[in-house]
Each structure stands twice: as structure tokens, then as C-alpha cells.
Design an enzyme around this catalytic site. Sequence first.
Site, mmCIF file in Angstrom:
data_model
loop_
_atom_site.group_PDB
_atom_site.id
_atom_site.type_symbol
_atom_site.label_atom_id
_atom_site.label_comp_id
_atom_site.label_asym_id
_atom_site.label_seq_id
_atom_site.Cartn_x
_atom_site.Cartn_y
_atom_site.Cartn_z
ATOM 1 N N GLU A 1 0.744 -1.205 -0.083
ATOM 2 C CA GLU A 1 0.132 0.062 -0.029
ATOM 3 C C GLU A 1 0.723 1.446 0.055
ATOM 4 O O GLU A 1 0.606 2.198 -0.800
ATOM 5 C CB GLU A 1 -1.017 0.109 1.346
ATOM 6 C CG GLU A 1 -1.704 -0.962 1.100
ATOM 7 C CD GLU A 1 -2.729 -1.264 -0.187
ATOM 8 O OE1 GLU A 1 -3.447 -0.089 -0.425
ATOM 9 O OE2 GLU A 1 -3.066 -2.261 -0.540
ATOM 10 N N TRP B 1 -19.489 9.138 -21.868
ATOM 11 C CA TRP B 1 -20.108 9.190 -20.483
ATOM 12 C C TRP B 1 -21.505 9.702 -20.442
ATOM 13 O O TRP B 1 -21.798 10.680 -21.301
ATOM 14 C CB TRP B 1 -19.318 9.990 -19.817
ATOM 15 C CG TRP B 1 -17.758 9.373 -19.661
ATOM 16 C CD1 TRP B 1 -16.668 10.044 -20.504
ATOM 17 C CD2 TRP B 1 -17.328 8.305 -18.945
ATOM 18 N NE1 TRP B 1 -15.605 9.108 -20.071
ATOM 19 C CE2 TRP B 1 -16.128 8.232 -19.133
ATOM 20 C CE3 TRP B 1 -17.963 7.477 -18.050
ATOM 21 C CZ2 TRP B 1 -15.190 7.241 -18.573
ATOM 22 C CZ3 TRP B 1 -17.005 6.648 -17.788
ATOM 23 C CH2 TRP B 1 -15.796 6.266 -17.842
ATOM 24 N N TRP C 1 -8.535 6.620 -9.233
ATOM 25 C CA TRP C 1 -9.827 6.821 -10.199
ATOM 26 C C TRP C 1 -9.608 6.250 -11.803
ATOM 27 O O TRP C 1 -10.500 5.522 -12.133
ATOM 28 C CB TRP C 1 -10.307 8.017 -10.020
ATOM 29 C CG TRP C 1 -11.042 8.509 -8.964
ATOM 30 C CD1 TRP C 1 -10.866 8.982 -7.701
ATOM 31 C CD2 TRP C 1 -12.475 8.046 -8.870
ATOM 32 N NE1 TRP C 1 -11.599 9.185 -6.979
ATOM 33 C CE2 TRP C 1 -12.991 8.431 -7.663
ATOM 34 C CE3 TRP C 1 -13.488 7.402 -9.803
ATOM 35 C CZ2 TRP C 1 -14.197 8.226 -7.214
ATOM 36 C CZ3 TRP C 1 -14.712 7.184 -9.206
ATOM 37 C CH2 TRP C 1 -15.015 7.709 -7.924
ATOM 38 N N TRP D 1 -15.172 9.582 -14.541
ATOM 39 C CA TRP D 1 -14.466 9.288 -13.339
ATOM 40 C C TRP D 1 -14.040 10.808 -12.808
ATOM 41 O O TRP D 1 -13.711 10.879 -11.525
ATOM 42 C CB TRP D 1 -13.196 8.667 -13.615
ATOM 43 C CG TRP D 1 -12.125 8.954 -14.517
ATOM 44 C CD1 TRP D 1 -12.113 8.744 -15.919
ATOM 45 C CD2 TRP D 1 -10.906 9.949 -14.281
ATOM 46 N NE1 TRP D 1 -10.865 9.558 -16.545
ATOM 47 C CE2 TRP D 1 -10.223 9.982 -15.548
ATOM 48 C CE3 TRP D 1 -10.567 10.449 -13.294
ATOM 49 C CZ2 TRP D 1 -9.162 10.878 -15.810
ATOM 50 C CZ3 TRP D 1 -9.362 11.093 -13.227
ATOM 51 C CH2 TRP D 1 -8.588 11.333 -14.670
ATOM 52 N N ASN E 1 -10.515 1.514 1.913
ATOM 53 C CA ASN E 1 -9.862 1.465 0.535
ATOM 54 C C ASN E 1 -10.809 0.579 -0.226
ATOM 55 O O ASN E 1 -10.957 0.643 -1.397
ATOM 56 C CB ASN E 1 -8.666 1.049 0.612
ATOM 57 C CG ASN E 1 -8.025 1.035 -0.664
ATOM 58 O OD1 ASN E 1 -7.967 2.111 -1.508
ATOM 59 N ND2 ASN E 1 -7.314 -0.099 -1.408
ATOM 60 N N TRP F 1 2.262 1.602 -3.414
ATOM 61 C CA TRP F 1 1.309 2.237 -4.348
ATOM 62 C C TRP F 1 0.918 3.701 -4.389
ATOM 63 O O TRP F 1 0.931 4.336 -5.259
ATOM 64 C CB TRP F 1 -0.140 1.427 -4.355
ATOM 65 C CG TRP F 1 -1.276 2.159 -4.901
ATOM 66 C CD1 TRP F 1 -2.050 3.221 -4.585
ATOM 67 C CD2 TRP F 1 -1.585 1.853 -6.424
ATOM 68 N NE1 TRP F 1 -2.896 3.489 -5.659
ATOM 69 C CE2 TRP F 1 -2.524 2.758 -6.788
ATOM 70 C CE3 TRP F 1 -0.753 1.388 -7.421
ATOM 71 C CZ2 TRP F 1 -3.011 2.998 -8.179
ATOM 72 C CZ3 TRP F 1 -1.489 1.375 -8.635
ATOM 73 C CH2 TRP F 1 -2.569 2.188 -9.131
#
Length: 442
Positions: free
Chosen positions: A296, A327, A403, A380, A362, A299
Site C-alpha cells: 500500500e 459518458w 480513479w 471518473w 479502501n 502504491w
Amino acid sequence: MRITELNVAILSYLWLKSHKRNVRDETLATSLFLFRQDLRLSDNIGLLEASRLGKVLPVYIYTNAEQSHLGSSSRLYLHYSLESLNRSLNKCLNIYQGNPVSIIAKLVKEYNVTHVFWSRCYEPWRIAEESCIKETLTELQVRYRIFNSSYLWPPENIKNDIGSYYKVFTAYKRKAYLFEPRKPVPAPSQLTLINDKHNHTTLGDLALITHAPWEKKIQQYWTFGELSALEKLERFLTHHLAGYKKGRDYPAENHTSRLSVNLHFGEISPHQVWQATQRCRLFGASEEDIDHFLNELIWREFSCYLMSHFNQLPVKNFQSKFDAFPWKKTENLIDAWKTGQTGYPLVDAGMRELWKTGYMHNRVRMVVASFLVKNLSIHWHVGRDWFWECLVDADLANNSASWQWVAGCGVDAAPYFRIFNPTTQGEKFDSQGNLYEKFYPN
């Protein structure tokens, strides 16, 4: 379990608070240290270097760019984090608002500053500000140094075999592991601080909080500052690291560190987290739990790495083939998602947790993001902006990369057809509806 480094860091932090001085010794050199996203005393290389040269003018500038970029929850957290830092500095943190270039130039001349130090940040607007500051200091013939205090591996240091950057997380991680992160440095043993008596700007003048009922709710869920962050890390490693690999997926259980906000504002450094976690191996902690927790942290590194090489990450699809995606712009569906009224228990609980606490687990972040993008076909960007407004740990690189990952338009992305089914996710990870019961009625 005793986490030795953390205990030492906490004790040195408390010792330093009682040994700081606010004096004017004209025989000492004067350095300006610019606090940015490193609101701490320990493992702050630039601050340590400044303290070794002599007097230190500790400065925080709420810049014009920050005013236009920070979300409401981030501003709230920043207020209390600065308040804590100011106490740590014996109320000698000099707070300013406006153009950092002109403010620093004025202070350099007024206090005969010989050195300026700060820690590097990677948001595009901060990079632009940094460039202007460097240019001005060069013109003024003032020495400056920029340090890496916020990331384990400076993004520019990790390259693939052809000298470019990695676009797959596992390949990046494999390369990064070849470079051992540096050891944390101690807090300065003594700080001779300068208080700018001519400056009348206070923390309250920044108007970071409005004292709205919504903000008061969020405030009660958090403690602020360096000491709190160090204690939170020790508490997590001692009581919650065991079982992390499995437990981290269950949002109603207490198996996450919640250090993301402390890392973002720099109340704790990733080097402190890394070293303390590695030491848990000596106490028999599970290798799987340790490695999954460190993943984590990596990341977070990878997200910054991507943004540093593709600075349009917050606004543009990494994979341009998504630019023409049709979209939808269904406002009533967007409002239902934001307010937790979709009818899907896990989604609604997560969105209400976000609104009430400024935080979301998360696993639930991935579910609600997938629901917005793939079930509702909403861009997004809508989710990115709402998270940015509501999360106390809103981080430009992490928010943008995550995202895009969920949407399927980023690097190392899940295929677009991969969906976090909100029903099966709820049945699997919150089967008793504990998260729903905790947040939905409110």
C-alpha cells in the site's frame, strides 16, 4: 511488542519540544526552512540541515495555488496540523498567505538569510512555484537545497531498461526494491528559532475552516500532528498488523492504519513507516501481512511516480482511446451517489462514511468508484472531484491514479469490463451490514 524506533522518535520529539530556543544570536547563520507537505520535526532532512547551520526561520506559506486547489476536508485537516506544528515550534511557525516568491524574497532581505531549504513536492502547481523560487534565489545569490522527505524513492530515480518510466506497478515495485530506502534521521537536537515580529498573519487568517456542522463532525474523528501520527503507527503495528492481509478487506473491522492523511501532510514520513514495519519481522510478524501493508505504501509511491512522468494524470486519460467514451451526465444519479441514496447498502454506507468522517475504507473506495463509472457510466472526473472535496487524505497523485485504475483508462489498469459488483462485494466483505448500520442511519 515494542517498536524501538518509534519509541525513540516519540521521546526525541518530546525532548525537543522542551529544548527549543527562540533567540537572536547574530553570530549564527540564518536559514529559512519552508514547510510544505512535511509538517513534522523528525525525519525532516532539510530542517535538520538548517538547524546545523545556525538560526532557523520556520515558514509556512498558504499559497494562491493552494487556495484554489485544496478541498474543504483537506483545508480543515491542514488547519489543525499547522496548529500542532506551531505548538511543536514553541509558537514560532511564521505563517504567510500569498505569493511564495515575493514572500521569501522579502524575508531573505529582511533577515539576511544565507540558505533556504525545503522538501520536494510533485503537484504540478507546486513544481511551477518551486521553479520560480529557485530562479529568484539564484538572482539574490542565496544558496538553496531541496530534499526528498516525502517519498521512499524519488520518481526520477527509478527507470526501466530503456531509460523511460514503468507503466506497470509490479515492474516498478521490482525495480524499486533494488534500492534500499534511507534510514530516518532524528529531529534536530536543538533549534534556534526566529519569530518574524513584523508578520501579523495568523493561522485563523487563512480561513481554512468555516466551523460548519459538517466540519465539526469530521473533526471529531481525527487527531492531528506528528506525535499523534507516530503513536498511530505504533498502535497499528502492535495491535492491527497481525491479520492485515485478510482483515484489510473488511471495512467494518479495524485492520487498516489510516496513516494516509498523516503521510499526505507529512506528519510522518514513509521512511519512518517503512523502517518501523520492517522491524516487525524481528518480532515474528507474518511476512504476508508485512508485505501487503508495504504494498500500500508502494502504491502511493507509484502514483506519484506516474504523475511526475505524466503530469496530465489528474485531468487526462492515460489511455487516450477513452477520450471519446460516451459518458452520461445524469445529475439525479450523481446526487444519489454523492449522498448515499443509491439503494446499494455498501455503496451508500461508504458514501455516508465519506461525508461524515472525511474518510472511506479502501475496499469501499474501489466499490463506490466502480459503481459510479461502470454501473452509472458517469465520468471518473465526477468521482475524482467529490473525493477531492471530501477526503481529509485527498492526495492528487493517489486520487488521480486510483480513479483511472478503476475506470480502466490508466496504466496497469483493470480491464474496463472488470466490475466491483456492489451486491457481491457487500455480501463478501460486510455480510452482517455492520458498515451500513454504522453510517447509513446518519
